[in-house]
Design an enzyme around this catalytic site. Structure first.
Site, short mmCIF file in Angstrom:
data_model
loop_
_atom_site.label_atom_id
_atom_site.label_comp_id
_atom_site.label_asym_id
_atom_site.label_seq_id
_atom_site.Cartn_x
_atom_site.Cartn_y
_atom_site.Cartn_z
N GLU A 143 0.83 -1.21 0.00
CA GLU A 143 0.00 0.00 0.00
C GLU A 143 0.86 1.26 0.00
O GLU A 143 0.51 2.26 0.62
CB GLU A 143 -0.96 0.03 1.20
CG GLU A 143 -1.91 -1.11 1.31
CD GLU A 143 -2.76 -1.30 0.08
OE1 GLU A 143 -2.86 -0.35 -0.73
OE2 GLU A 143 -3.29 -2.40 -0.09
C1 LIG Z 1 2.76 -9.76 0.88
C2 LIG Z 1 2.47 -8.75 -0.16
C3 LIG Z 1 1.15 -8.46 -0.50
C4 LIG Z 1 0.88 -7.54 -1.50
N1 LIG Z 1 -0.42 -7.36 -1.90
C5 LIG Z 1 -0.65 -6.65 -3.04
C6 LIG Z 1 -1.95 -6.61 -3.62
O1 LIG Z 1 -2.91 -7.16 -3.08
N2 LIG Z 1 -2.10 -5.96 -4.78
C7 LIG Z 1 -1.07 -5.32 -5.42
O2 LIG Z 1 -1.28 -4.76 -6.48
N3 LIG Z 1 0.17 -5.30 -4.88
C8 LIG Z 1 0.40 -5.96 -3.71
N4 LIG Z 1 1.66 -5.99 -3.18
C9 LIG Z 1 2.71 -5.23 -3.82
C10 LIG Z 1 3.17 -4.03 -3.01
O3 LIG Z 1 2.16 -3.06 -2.95
C11 LIG Z 1 4.47 -3.52 -3.64
O4 LIG Z 1 5.46 -4.49 -3.40
C12 LIG Z 1 4.88 -2.18 -3.09
O5 LIG Z 1 3.99 -1.19 -3.54
C13 LIG Z 1 6.30 -1.75 -3.49
O6 LIG Z 1 6.52 -1.93 -4.87
P1 LIG Z 1 7.81 -2.74 -5.36
O7 LIG Z 1 7.87 -4.01 -4.61
O8 LIG Z 1 7.75 -2.83 -6.83
O9 LIG Z 1 9.02 -1.86 -4.90
P2 LIG Z 1 9.73 -0.69 -5.77
O10 LIG Z 1 8.70 0.18 -6.34
O11 LIG Z 1 10.71 -1.31 -6.69
O12 LIG Z 1 10.50 0.11 -4.63
C14 LIG Z 1 11.74 -0.34 -4.06
C15 LIG Z 1 12.26 0.71 -3.08
O13 LIG Z 1 12.52 1.94 -3.75
C16 LIG Z 1 11.81 3.01 -3.16
N5 LIG Z 1 11.34 3.91 -4.22
C17 LIG Z 1 10.72 3.59 -5.36
N6 LIG Z 1 10.45 4.68 -6.07
C18 LIG Z 1 10.92 5.73 -5.38
C19 LIG Z 1 10.95 7.14 -5.59
N7 LIG Z 1 10.42 7.71 -6.66
N8 LIG Z 1 11.51 7.93 -4.63
C20 LIG Z 1 12.03 7.41 -3.52
N9 LIG Z 1 12.03 6.07 -3.28
C21 LIG Z 1 11.49 5.25 -4.19
C22 LIG Z 1 10.65 2.37 -2.41
O14 LIG Z 1 10.21 3.16 -1.31
C23 LIG Z 1 11.27 1.05 -1.96
O15 LIG Z 1 11.96 1.25 -0.75
C24 LIG Z 1 1.94 -6.87 -2.14
C25 LIG Z 1 3.27 -7.12 -1.76
C26 LIG Z 1 3.54 -8.06 -0.81
C27 LIG Z 1 4.97 -8.36 -0.48
#
Ligand SMILES: Cc1cc2nc3c(=O)[nH]c(=O)nc-3n(C[C@H](O)[C@H](O)[C@H](O)COP(=O)(O)OP(=O)(O)OC[C@H]3O[C@@H](n4cnc5c(N)ncnc54)[C@H](O)[C@@H]3O)c2cc1C
Length: 606
Positions: free
Chosen positions: A444
């Site tokens: 989220e």
């Molecule tokens: C158990 C679990 C349940 C989930 N449930 C759902 C679900 O029901 N539906 C769904 O759609 N998703 C779901 N997710 C996905 C989750 O919402 C994402 O993993 C999360 O939003 C982060 O995205 P990412 O993993 O791609 O990380 P990334 O976007 O790759 O981010 C990696 C890091 O970089 C930082 N970062 C990225 N961009 C920036 C920026 N512009 N400026 C500064 N820092 C930045 C982030 O804060 C983070 O620390 C789930 C994930 C898990 C693990």
């Protein structure tokens, strides 16, 4: 095995004494049926369900996890029966509109239910929790046919819902979404693509699952402006409203993960699945934001609930486990040693947990009143009023989600620490709470993204500091009123100073960011945490003020209860709130200290 006890006394203190929910409900059309008797009965019954049905499945669900076999996901033993009881109790429709089979109670009642369920068993609570988000999205953006088709079975809990945003290449940056939606002659769409990490994507609790999916139309603009939102049901609805044909959406794998193992986190494949556009073309992300805000407040509960659970179990343990003698002299002279609770350092850990759980709960209930007004105005078609409350809530949402989940992780780690080595051993459940809570700062929107949303968007871009000015004015007025009240004076003085400092910091960051754009990202996390500590300080002063009043005038609770409230507020101000100053100092330091080392010089290995 430890069990969860619903903290009804604290909940009622906040609802009745601190935030005057009985008076608040009288101002709402949806509050007509939320009389004190009904609220009491709902809290008691929900507490019983959580203690007797959900809590006993907490550890067994973690041990067993979910299983995938031939595309079908089985939840752990006991989950289906518990879910059936949940449906029979009509819990899913508690705050849903009566027109669609709900009980039409205020949104805040739903939050109280979510808090208790999430504390007793977070994994379980995710299944109905995701459905609530789907319901809100369809209610706000669906056409009449979509509402009639989907809202009743979702409200009854017969159908479940998901949110399908994340893809392998993007979670935060949803502008990179690749899933395609091709229009069909009959007005439907064909969706093709893969979503990952989808909570409740497939399971055996409901007869149908309604996926809310972000996808891209052919020739849609690049980036976030070219994303649309679709309803993709697992079973297409039949003409009679029952289940029709099986849709081409399936679970390809279950993610193996650190915690919330009883919650099915799925890879979902859309292989030419039939979908239906919801909301306008290319405005999917805006529509999804409704969903995200609801979900983010829901996720903020995951900071408070596990802090409460971990505190309850740590407190019991600290009373029973014995180790050495208290420095101030023997406390249990007849015993071989004093219990842990007599050591000041153990008290530090327990009180930190307590201050986070109760201070965080107050933050949630404060925000829930705003959510009630927003929903009420929207339902009445008063969009101007709805937007006003949406703005107030929008300012608090990243603080609640980001700050409370970070502190939730701290609190659950402290709970494990109180158990010593036994906290690391599975039997006691303390390491499970740590594992289960860790996800809250990630999904989220990560803490980093909440911080950018708060500082970059809501404070600097949208309001040029106005959001902070508006909120701090309210806080400062409250603090000023209590300056002459002796036991409250030190806290009121401190809070007043912080409201001025919060505005000053905002201006200084704003000016610095004009010269160096990296400042916003560099300062955001400290700004978020600072904002969180001050907001929680406001909540503790509000609780302390009521406690002092009731100690003088008498109240529903015991004197010890009010004394403890006051003492916990003092603990918060003297031991936790000073952290805000470290964040203020760090926030104002230049972005240079983060950016001056070249990426290729960050490690010298090999
Ligand atoms: C158990 C679990 C349940 C989930 N449930 C759902 C679900 O029901 N539906 C769904 O759609 N998703 C779901 N997710 C996905 C989750 O919402 C994402 O993993 C999360 O939003 C982060 O995205 P990412 O993993 O791609 O990380 P990334 O976007 O790759 O981010 C990696 C890091 O970089 C930082 N970062 C990225 N961009 C920036 C920026 N512009 N400026 C500064 N820092 C930045 C982030 O804060 C983070 O620390 C789930 C994930 C898990 C693990």
């Amino acid at each position: 095995m430890p069990v969860y006890k619903a903290p009804l006394r604290d909940m009622k203190f906040l609802l009745n004494d601190v935030f005057d929910y009985p008076g608040h409900y009288q101002t709402l059309a949806s509050g007509e049926n939320a009389t004190p008797d009904i609220v009491e009965a709902i809290l008691t019954e929900c507490g019983r369900f959580c203690e007797e049905v959900l809590s006993p499945l907490y550890q067994s669900g973690d041990e067993e996890g979910c299983k995938l076999d031939n595309g079908e996901v089985t939840t752990p033993k006991g989950y289906r029966e518990a879910y059936d009881q949940y449906v029979m109790g009509g819990w899913q429709g508690l705050s849903a509109p009566e027109d669609f089979g709900g009980q039409g109670l205020p949104a805040s009642m739903g939050l109280l239910k979510q808090e208790m369920m999430g504390t007793a068993n977070w994994s379980f609570s995710m299944y109905p929790g995701l459905s609530l988000g789907a319901m809100n999205t369809i209610f706000l953006h669906g056409d009449e046919h979509q509402k009639q088709t989907y809202l009743i079975p979702l409200t009854e809990g017969r159908w479940g819902g998901t949110m399908c945003l994340t893809e392998p290449q993007c979670g935060t940056d949803l502008g990179q979404v690749k899933t395609k939606a091709e229009p069909q002659a009959d007005g439907s769409y064909t969706l093709t693509g893969t979503k990952i990490f989808i909570s409740s994507g497939e399971h055996d609790l409901t007869e149908n699952i309604v996926h809310i999916v972000l996808a891209r139309l052919p020739d849609a603009p690049k980036g976030t402006k070219g994303i649309s939102l679709f309803i993709v049901p697992k079973f297409l609805p039949g003409a009679d409203g029952g289940l029709g044909e099986r849709n081409a959406v399936s679970c390809g794998a279950l993610e193996k993960k650190m915690g919330i193992k009883a919650s099915a986190t799925c890879v979902m494949n859309f292989d030419g699945a039939t979908g239906f556009l919801i909301g306008p073309e290319n405005q999917g992300l805006e529509c999804m934001f409704t969903f995200m805000n609801t979900a983010r407040i829901g996720t903020a509960i995951q900071g408070v609930g596990p802090a409460e659970l971990s505190y309850q179990w740590a407190l019991d343990y600290a009373r029973e486990r014995r180790s050495m003698r208290a420095l101030s002299g023997k406390k249990d002279p007849d015993q071989v040693a004093d219990s842990l609770i007599h050591h000041a350092d153990v008290r530090r850990m327990l009180l930190t947990q307590k201050a986070i759980a109760e201070g965080g709960r107050a933050m949630l209930y404060y925000a829930a009143r705003l959510a009630d007004h927003m929903v009420e105005a929207h339902t009445a078609g008063d969009e101007q009023k709805a937007a006003k409350y949406d703005d107030k809530l929008g300012f608090l949402t990243p603080i609640l989600k980001g700050f409370l989940t970070e502190l939730g992780c701290e609190a659950t780690n402290l709970g494990m620490q109180v158990f010593g080595g036994h906290g690391y051993i599975r039997e006691h459940g303390m390491e499970q709470i740590v594992r289960d809570t860790r996800i809250a700062t990630l999904y989220e929107g990560t803490t980093g993204i909440q911080a950018l949303d708060l500082l970059g968007r809501k404070v600097l871009l949208m309001t040029q500091g106005g959001a902070v000015r508006e909120f701090t004015l309210k806080v400062a007025n409250f603090a000023r009123k209590h300056l002459t009240n002796k036991p409250l004076r030190p806290m009121s003085v401190e809070l007043l100073k912080l409201t001025a400092q919060w505005n000053l910091l905002t201006v200084r960051v704003m000016l610095a960011a004009r010269k160096d754009r990296d400042i916003v990202s560099a300062a955001a996390n400290d700004f978020l945490m600072y904002s969180g500590y001050v907001t929680m300080a406001y909540m503790w002063l509000r609780q302390a003020a009521v406690a002092v009043d009731r100690l003088n005038e008498g109240g529903e609770e015991s004197g010890a209860f009010y004394q403890t409230k006051l003492a916990t507020a003092e603990f918060y101000y003297e031991r936790l709130l000073p952290r805000a100053q470290a964040h203020a100092t760090s926030m104002l330091s230049p972005a240079r200290n983060l950016m001056q080392v070249e990426p290729e010089h960050l490690a010298f290995t090999g």
